[in-house]
Design an enzyme around this catalytic site. Structure first.
Site, PDB file in Angstrom:
ATOM      1  CE1 TYR A  25      -3.924   9.413  -7.253  1.00 38.11           C
ATOM      2  CE2 TYR A  25      -1.927  10.090  -6.407  1.00 38.11           C
ATOM      3  CZ  TYR A  25      -2.701   9.339  -7.009  1.00 38.11           C
ATOM      4  OH  TYR A  25      -2.136   7.801  -7.399  1.00 38.11           O
ATOM      5  CB  ALA A  80       0.935   6.258  -7.586  1.00 34.64           C
ATOM      6  CB  SER A 107       3.981   2.663  -6.340  1.00 36.21           C
ATOM      7  OG  SER A 107       3.053   2.959  -7.314  1.00 36.21           O
ATOM      8  CB  THR A 157      -1.954  -3.941  -6.544  1.00 39.52           C
ATOM      9  OG1 THR A 157      -0.868  -3.510  -5.592  1.00 39.52           O
ATOM     10  CG2 THR A 157      -3.264  -3.092  -6.348  1.00 39.52           C
ATOM     11  NE  ARG A 166      -9.172   6.630  -5.934  1.00 39.41           N
ATOM     12  CZ  ARG A 166      -7.799   6.426  -6.404  1.00 39.41           C
ATOM     13  NH1 ARG A 166      -7.189   7.377  -6.399  1.00 39.41           N
ATOM     14  NH2 ARG A 166      -7.517   5.267  -6.057  1.00 39.41           N
ATOM     15  CB  SER A 252      -4.464  -3.533   1.733  1.00 39.72           C
ATOM     16  OG  SER A 252      -4.650  -2.354   0.903  1.00 39.72           O
ATOM     17  CG  HIS A 254      -6.018   0.519  -3.179  1.00 39.70           C
ATOM     18  ND1 HIS A 254      -5.478  -0.526  -4.236  1.00 39.70           N
ATOM     19  CD2 HIS A 254      -5.300   1.680  -3.623  1.00 39.70           C
ATOM     20  CE1 HIS A 254      -4.571   0.122  -4.938  1.00 39.70           C
ATOM     21  NE2 HIS A 254      -4.700   1.361  -4.614  1.00 39.70           N
ATOM     22  N   GLY A 287      -5.586   2.680   7.238  1.00 40.40           N
ATOM     23  CA  GLY A 287      -6.140   3.221   8.518  1.00 40.40           C
ATOM     24  C   GLY A 287      -5.237   3.386   9.531  1.00 40.40           C
TER      25      GLY A 287
HETATM   26  C1  LIG Z   1      -1.758   8.674  -2.800  1.00 38.85           C
HETATM   27  C2  LIG Z   1      -1.780   7.170  -2.825  1.00 38.85           C
HETATM   28  C3  LIG Z   1      -1.354   6.296  -3.936  1.00 38.85           C
HETATM   29  C4  LIG Z   1      -1.451   5.054  -3.929  1.00 38.85           C
HETATM   30  N1  LIG Z   1      -0.912   4.527  -4.934  1.00 38.85           N
HETATM   31  C5  LIG Z   1      -0.924   3.009  -4.870  1.00 38.85           C
HETATM   32  C6  LIG Z   1      -0.263   2.150  -5.802  1.00 38.85           C
HETATM   33  O1  LIG Z   1       0.163   2.520  -6.847  1.00 38.85           O
HETATM   34  N2  LIG Z   1      -0.459   0.741  -5.743  1.00 38.85           N
HETATM   35  C7  LIG Z   1      -1.002   0.187  -4.598  1.00 38.85           C
HETATM   36  O2  LIG Z   1      -1.197  -1.072  -4.395  1.00 38.85           O
HETATM   37  N3  LIG Z   1      -1.819   1.143  -3.771  1.00 38.85           N
HETATM   38  C8  LIG Z   1      -1.595   2.131  -3.854  1.00 38.85           C
HETATM   39  N4  LIG Z   1      -2.082   3.137  -2.750  1.00 38.85           N
HETATM   40  C9  LIG Z   1      -2.532   2.344  -1.559  1.00 38.85           C
HETATM   41  C10 LIG Z   1      -1.629   2.144  -0.419  1.00 38.85           C
HETATM   42  O3  LIG Z   1      -0.645   1.189  -0.988  1.00 38.85           O
HETATM   43  C11 LIG Z   1      -2.114   1.622   0.638  1.00 38.85           C
HETATM   44  O4  LIG Z   1      -2.918   0.706   0.493  1.00 38.85           O
HETATM   45  C12 LIG Z   1      -2.965   2.694   1.708  1.00 38.85           C
HETATM   46  O5  LIG Z   1      -2.473   4.140   1.497  1.00 38.85           O
HETATM   47  C13 LIG Z   1      -3.178   2.301   2.944  1.00 38.85           C
HETATM   48  O6  LIG Z   1      -4.088   3.147   3.627  1.00 38.85           O
HETATM   49  P1  LIG Z   1      -3.575   4.527   4.441  1.00 38.85           P
HETATM   50  O7  LIG Z   1      -3.445   5.521   3.505  1.00 38.85           O
HETATM   51  O8  LIG Z   1      -4.802   4.832   5.423  1.00 38.85           O
HETATM   52  O9  LIG Z   1      -2.533   4.181   5.307  1.00 38.85           O
HETATM   53  C14 LIG Z   1      -2.090   4.403  -2.854  1.00 38.85           C
HETATM   54  C15 LIG Z   1      -2.431   5.095  -1.748  1.00 38.85           C
HETATM   55  C16 LIG Z   1      -2.430   6.693  -1.878  1.00 38.85           C
HETATM   56  C17 LIG Z   1      -2.992   7.495  -0.596  1.00 38.85           C
END
Ligand SMILES: Cc1cc2nc3c(=O)[nH]c(=O)nc-3n(C[C@H](O)[C@H](O)[C@H](O)COP(=O)(O)O)c2cc1C
Length: 364
Positions: A25, A80, A107, A157, A166, A252, A254, A287
């Site tokens: 996940y 999350a 989150s 978001t 996914r 972003s 995400h 990233g």
């Molecule tokens: C496990 C996981 C859960 C995430 N949950 C949320 C979330 O609840 N809301 C959100 O806006 N982005 C969420 N994201 C995206 C992150 O806020 C962020 O944009 C992203 O992890 C940045 O990329 P990086 O992991 O390469 O640093 C999540 C990312 C991951 C890896």
């Protein structure tokens, strides 16, 4: 134990420590994971043009964002369900961010309630992230709760009207955990833990596929806190954001988890900064795994850089201490990058400091 010296070491170590379903996940991206991969590759295509013979015996990383003083311009993205990485979950990450003089974004899909995080990490500068859920009253209520609990900004978001595809994410939220901010809807639609693709189904129940710019206006009206839109990837949307009363955007994708095929965030950052950077606060994620990545994003105009998975790897390895270590590593790498590039202040990292690799072939 072999000493862990960089985020990649923590990522590797974490893989042997947490449940496979949780690891999948955290790691997974959408589709063929091309955007996920591109997020890292694109940083490697950027080159730094360092300036020498500048006194860098004192490098100042301090910044002020919406009235809050940070010791450096890097914070924690909302991710999350952090208790799947470590039992101390969001509280551990928030405390670590505070200790590092950084900022923490919670989150709305957290496994600890926003009030508990506020109570247990009182000294950390905290922002709250929300989706616009189908239940508007609940959305409004969440934002009001966050405001009351002392969160300093709301991150809305906008790149998740539906859940991205996914393939490798097929997990169940363990039964002892819950989405602590949303316990009321969870008990009504209690399907997050009892289907194989629970998270996607659950999201369909609560995410709102009909959101538009009108909702952004609605969102900015019932809170006094600054609202930032997270998930903006085009200059057109950045300009619309500016015209709809938001105070900032987070460039972003995400972390490559939503729409496979979109560019890396760092590729689109310059056009967005050019379009709105003088008039609106622009933050960045996706990233970033090293201080030098953060340096490149700052050079291309980001005012704040956020870490997503990097923090989860630290959390998975050693709870709060692991996140503290990750933040210390990235902070030191950023400090060294600034010193070697001849930048003594964050706002002195000029946009000519970082260029695309093609710059060198075309200037011959
Ligand atoms: C496990 C996981 C859960 C995430 N949950 C949320 C979330 O609840 N809301 C959100 O806006 N982005 C969420 N994201 C995206 C992150 O806020 C962020 O944009 C992203 O992890 C940045 O990329 P990086 O992991 O390469 O640093 C999540 C990312 C991951 C890896």
């Amino acid at each position: 134990m072999h000493q862990l010296t960089c985020v990649a070491d923590y990522e590797k170590k974490c893989q042997s420590l947490i449940e496979k379903s949780a690891l999948d996940y955290f790691k997974s991206g959408s589709g063929e994971e091309e955007t996920l991969k591109r997020n890292k590759d694109a940083f490697k295509k950027l080159r730094i043009r360092p300036r020498v013979l500048i006194n860098v015996s004192k490098v100042n990383l301090n910044v002020e964002i919406f009235g809050s003083k940070l010791e450096w311009p890097v914070g924690v993205s909302p991710t999350a369900m952090q208790k799947m990485a470590h039992p101390d979950g969001e509280v551990a990450s928030a405390r670590a961010a505070g200790k590092a003089g950084s900022l923490f974004i919670l989150s709305s899909l957290s496994t600890t309630s926003l009030e508990e995080v506020a109570e247990k990490a009182p000294d950390t500068i905290k922002w709250f992230h929300s989706h616009l859920f189908k239940d508007r009253e609940m959305t409004e209520n969440l934002v009001i709760r966050a405001e009351k609990a002392g969160y300093k900004a709301i991150v809305f978001t906008v790149d998740q009207p539906v859940f991205g595809i996914r393939k490798t994410c097929d997990f169940k939220l363990p039964s002892h955990l819950s989405l602590a901010n949303l316990v009321c809807i969870e008990s009504e639609n209690n399907n997050i833990s009892d289907t194989s693709s629970g998270i996607a189904n659950h999201s369909l129940e609560i995410f709102n596929a009909s959101i538009t710019w009108k909702d952004v206006e609605w969102f900015t009206q019932f809170t006094k806190l600054p609202v930032l839109l997270k998930g903006v990837l085009t200059r057109e949307d950045a300009i619309l954001a500016l015209n709809h009363g938001v105070k900032g955007i987070i460039v972003s994708n995400h972390g490559g988890r939503q729409f496979d095929g979109v560019p890396s965030s760092i590729e689109v950052l310059p056009e967005i900064v050019e379009a709105v950077g003088k008039d609106m606060f622009v933050a960045f994620d996706s990233g970033v795994y090293q201080g030098v990545d953060a340096f490149k994003a700052l050079a291309l105009g980001a005012k704040l850089v956020l870490l997503g998975r990097a923090v989860l790897w630290g959390l998975g390895v050693d709870g709060q201490k692991g996140v503290e270590d990750i933040l210390a590593i990235v902070k030191n790498e950023l400090n060294v990058s600034m010193s070697l590039a001849g930048c003594t202040e964050v706002n002195k990292i000029g946009n000519k400091t970082v260029v695309h690799e093609n710059y060198f072939s075309t200037c011959k």
